[in-house]
Enzyme design. Sequence first.
Site, PDB file in Angstrom:
ATOM      1  N   THR A   1       0.844  -1.198   0.000  1.00  0.00           N
ATOM      2  CA  THR A   1       0.000   0.000   0.000  1.00  0.00           C
ATOM      3  C   THR A   1       0.874   1.240   0.000  1.00  0.00           C
ATOM      4  O   THR A   1       2.037   1.191   0.412  1.00  0.00           O
ATOM      5  CB  THR A   1      -0.921   0.023   1.244  1.00  0.00           C
ATOM      6  OG1 THR A   1      -1.695   1.226   1.230  1.00  0.00           O
ATOM      7  CG2 THR A   1      -0.148  -0.023   2.538  1.00  0.00           C
TER       8      THR A   1
ATOM      9  N   ASN B   1      -0.330   3.689   1.701  1.00  0.00           N
ATOM     10  CA  ASN B   1      -0.975   4.357   2.828  1.00  0.00           C
ATOM     11  C   ASN B   1      -0.474   3.826   4.181  1.00  0.00           C
ATOM     12  O   ASN B   1      -0.883   2.763   4.627  1.00  0.00           O
ATOM     13  CB  ASN B   1      -2.484   4.096   2.674  1.00  0.00           C
ATOM     14  CG  ASN B   1      -3.306   4.850   3.678  1.00  0.00           C
ATOM     15  OD1 ASN B   1      -2.841   5.168   4.757  1.00  0.00           O
ATOM     16  ND2 ASN B   1      -4.540   5.132   3.306  1.00  0.00           N
TER      17      ASN B   1
ATOM     18  N   GLU C   1      -4.688  -0.403 -10.237  1.00  0.00           N
ATOM     19  CA  GLU C   1      -6.011  -0.457  -9.617  1.00  0.00           C
ATOM     20  C   GLU C   1      -7.046  -0.190 -10.705  1.00  0.00           C
ATOM     21  O   GLU C   1      -7.301   0.944 -11.063  1.00  0.00           O
ATOM     22  CB  GLU C   1      -6.111   0.560  -8.476  1.00  0.00           C
ATOM     23  CG  GLU C   1      -5.174   0.224  -7.324  1.00  0.00           C
ATOM     24  CD  GLU C   1      -5.463   1.004  -6.045  1.00  0.00           C
ATOM     25  OE1 GLU C   1      -6.619   1.361  -5.800  1.00  0.00           O
ATOM     26  OE2 GLU C   1      -4.506   1.254  -5.308  1.00  0.00           O
TER      27      GLU C   1
ATOM     28  N   ASP D   1      -8.536  -2.704  -0.842  1.00  0.00           N
ATOM     29  CA  ASP D   1      -9.139  -1.592  -1.548  1.00  0.00           C
ATOM     30  C   ASP D   1     -10.373  -1.204  -0.747  1.00  0.00           C
ATOM     31  O   ASP D   1     -11.183  -2.056  -0.392  1.00  0.00           O
ATOM     32  CB  ASP D   1      -9.520  -1.984  -2.983  1.00  0.00           C
ATOM     33  CG  ASP D   1      -9.779  -0.747  -3.825  1.00  0.00           C
ATOM     34  OD1 ASP D   1      -8.986   0.210  -3.725  1.00  0.00           O
ATOM     35  OD2 ASP D   1     -10.773  -0.711  -4.567  1.00  0.00           O
TER      36      ASP D   1
ATOM     37  N   GLY E   1      -7.384   9.944   5.575  1.00  0.00           N
ATOM     38  CA  GLY E   1      -8.436   9.994   4.553  1.00  0.00           C
ATOM     39  C   GLY E   1      -9.728  10.640   5.044  1.00  0.00           C
ATOM     40  O   GLY E   1      -9.737  11.767   5.530  1.00  0.00           O
ATOM     41  N   TYR E   2     -10.817   9.882   4.924  1.00  0.00           N
ATOM     42  CA  TYR E   2     -12.140  10.406   5.254  1.00  0.00           C
ATOM     43  C   TYR E   2     -12.466  10.323   6.754  1.00  0.00           C
ATOM     44  O   TYR E   2     -13.573  10.696   7.157  1.00  0.00           O
ATOM     45  CB  TYR E   2     -13.210   9.647   4.457  1.00  0.00           C
ATOM     46  CG  TYR E   2     -13.095   9.840   2.963  1.00  0.00           C
ATOM     47  CD1 TYR E   2     -13.581  10.985   2.343  1.00  0.00           C
ATOM     48  CD2 TYR E   2     -12.466   8.886   2.154  1.00  0.00           C
ATOM     49  CE1 TYR E   2     -13.458  11.175   0.970  1.00  0.00           C
ATOM     50  CE2 TYR E   2     -12.341   9.061   0.781  1.00  0.00           C
ATOM     51  CZ  TYR E   2     -12.843  10.209   0.203  1.00  0.00           C
ATOM     52  OH  TYR E   2     -12.718  10.402  -1.155  1.00  0.00           O
TER      53      TYR E   2
HETATM   54  P1  ITT Z   1      -3.502   2.003  -1.451  1.00  0.00           P
HETATM   55  O1  ITT Z   1      -4.501   1.849  -2.583  1.00  0.00           O
HETATM   56  O2  ITT Z   1      -2.098   2.267  -1.903  1.00  0.00           O
HETATM   57  O3  ITT Z   1      -3.598   0.885  -0.442  1.00  0.00           O
HETATM   58  P2  ITT Z   1      -5.121   4.292  -0.760  1.00  0.00           P
HETATM   59  O4  ITT Z   1      -5.049   5.268   0.382  1.00  0.00           O
HETATM   60  O5  ITT Z   1      -5.240   4.848  -2.167  1.00  0.00           O
HETATM   61  O6  ITT Z   1      -3.886   3.314  -0.608  1.00  0.00           O
HETATM   62  P3  ITT Z   1      -7.695   2.941  -1.129  1.00  0.00           P
HETATM   63  O7  ITT Z   1      -7.643   3.085  -2.615  1.00  0.00           O
HETATM   64  O8  ITT Z   1      -8.101   1.632  -0.556  1.00  0.00           O
HETATM   65  O9  ITT Z   1      -6.306   3.299  -0.453  1.00  0.00           O
HETATM   66  O10 ITT Z   1      -8.607   4.029  -0.444  1.00  0.00           O
HETATM   67  C1  ITT Z   1      -9.442   4.895  -1.142  1.00  0.00           C
HETATM   68  C2  ITT Z   1      -9.556   6.184  -0.378  1.00  0.00           C
HETATM   69  O11 ITT Z   1     -10.347   5.970   0.773  1.00  0.00           O
HETATM   70  C3  ITT Z   1      -8.223   6.782   0.063  1.00  0.00           C
HETATM   71  O12 ITT Z   1      -8.252   8.176  -0.165  1.00  0.00           O
HETATM   72  C4  ITT Z   1      -8.162   6.496   1.551  1.00  0.00           C
HETATM   73  O13 ITT Z   1      -7.522   7.542   2.246  1.00  0.00           O
HETATM   74  C5  ITT Z   1      -9.646   6.410   1.918  1.00  0.00           C
HETATM   75  N1  ITT Z   1      -9.803   5.428   2.987  1.00  0.00           N
HETATM   76  C6  ITT Z   1      -9.582   4.087   2.901  1.00  0.00           C
HETATM   77  N2  ITT Z   1      -9.750   3.514   4.108  1.00  0.00           N
HETATM   78  C7  ITT Z   1     -10.069   4.518   4.967  1.00  0.00           C
HETATM   79  C8  ITT Z   1     -10.318   4.576   6.352  1.00  0.00           C
HETATM   80  O14 ITT Z   1     -10.241   3.500   7.117  1.00  0.00           O
HETATM   81  N3  ITT Z   1     -10.582   5.767   6.888  1.00  0.00           N
HETATM   82  C9  ITT Z   1     -10.641   6.885   6.136  1.00  0.00           C
HETATM   83  N4  ITT Z   1     -10.405   6.927   4.827  1.00  0.00           N
HETATM   84  C10 ITT Z   1     -10.114   5.749   4.238  1.00  0.00           C
END
Ligand code: ITT
Length: 185
Positions: free
Chosen positions: A7, A9, A36, A65, A141-142
């Site tokens: 990831t 993240n 992705e 994801d 994130g959110y």
């Molecule tokens: P990877 O794909 O590299 O794992 P990413 O942050 O892009 O990292 P995702 O595509 O799974 O991960 O996530 C989509 C968005 O949703 C991304 O902007 C995240 O910050 C957010 N997100 C995912 N899980 C979250 C959580 O538990 N709390 C808040 N926001 C989340």
Amino acid sequence: MKLNVVTHNPGKVKEYQAEFADFGVEMVHVNREYDEVQTAYLEEVVDKGMKELYRDGLRDFMIDDSGLFVNALKGFPGVYSAYGQKTIGNQGILKLMEGVEDRTAVFKCCIGCMIGEERIIVTGTCPGYILFEERGDGGFGYDPIFTPDGERSFAEIPVEEKNAISHRGNATKLLIDELKSRGLI
Ligand code: ITT
């Protein structure tokens, strides 16, 4: 056992480390790209990502994801959550929700895990509400605009508390059950 968490993240890695600590599994952050695909299903993104990483020689890994699906926005940002976060961000979602009464939303997390030739895909969800303003400085994130109980946001609670109820925590529980039943942990 070591499990590579693929990831970009670091927030996800922190949550997995807290969840797997009791099972003697060392989570190793692998900051590596995989394609992705743009599709309506988190599961499809995970399935394709796993195949690509395996084909490229990676072993013993997991990816996830995730997305935030807002009911009043017909599921947006959903599978476009990463794009939504990068472009309009939390303030943009709050703007779209101005004057909207139905605040209900659901977080979803699909995890794909590959250990040896064993392949597991699980999905966890967490229902909640979109707040009226950003709250808290934890999480990622959110998290600042989502509340599971109508009170505190995910950014206002410690990681262990988030894991106990979150989409990722729920998906992780399913994964751990499956790993145990296959004798992998
Ligand atoms: P990877 O794909 O590299 O794992 P990413 O942050 O892009 O990292 P995702 O595509 O799974 O991960 O996530 C989509 C968005 O949703 C991304 O902007 C995240 O910050 C957010 N997100 C995912 N899980 C979250 C959580 O538990 N709390 C808040 N926001 C989340």
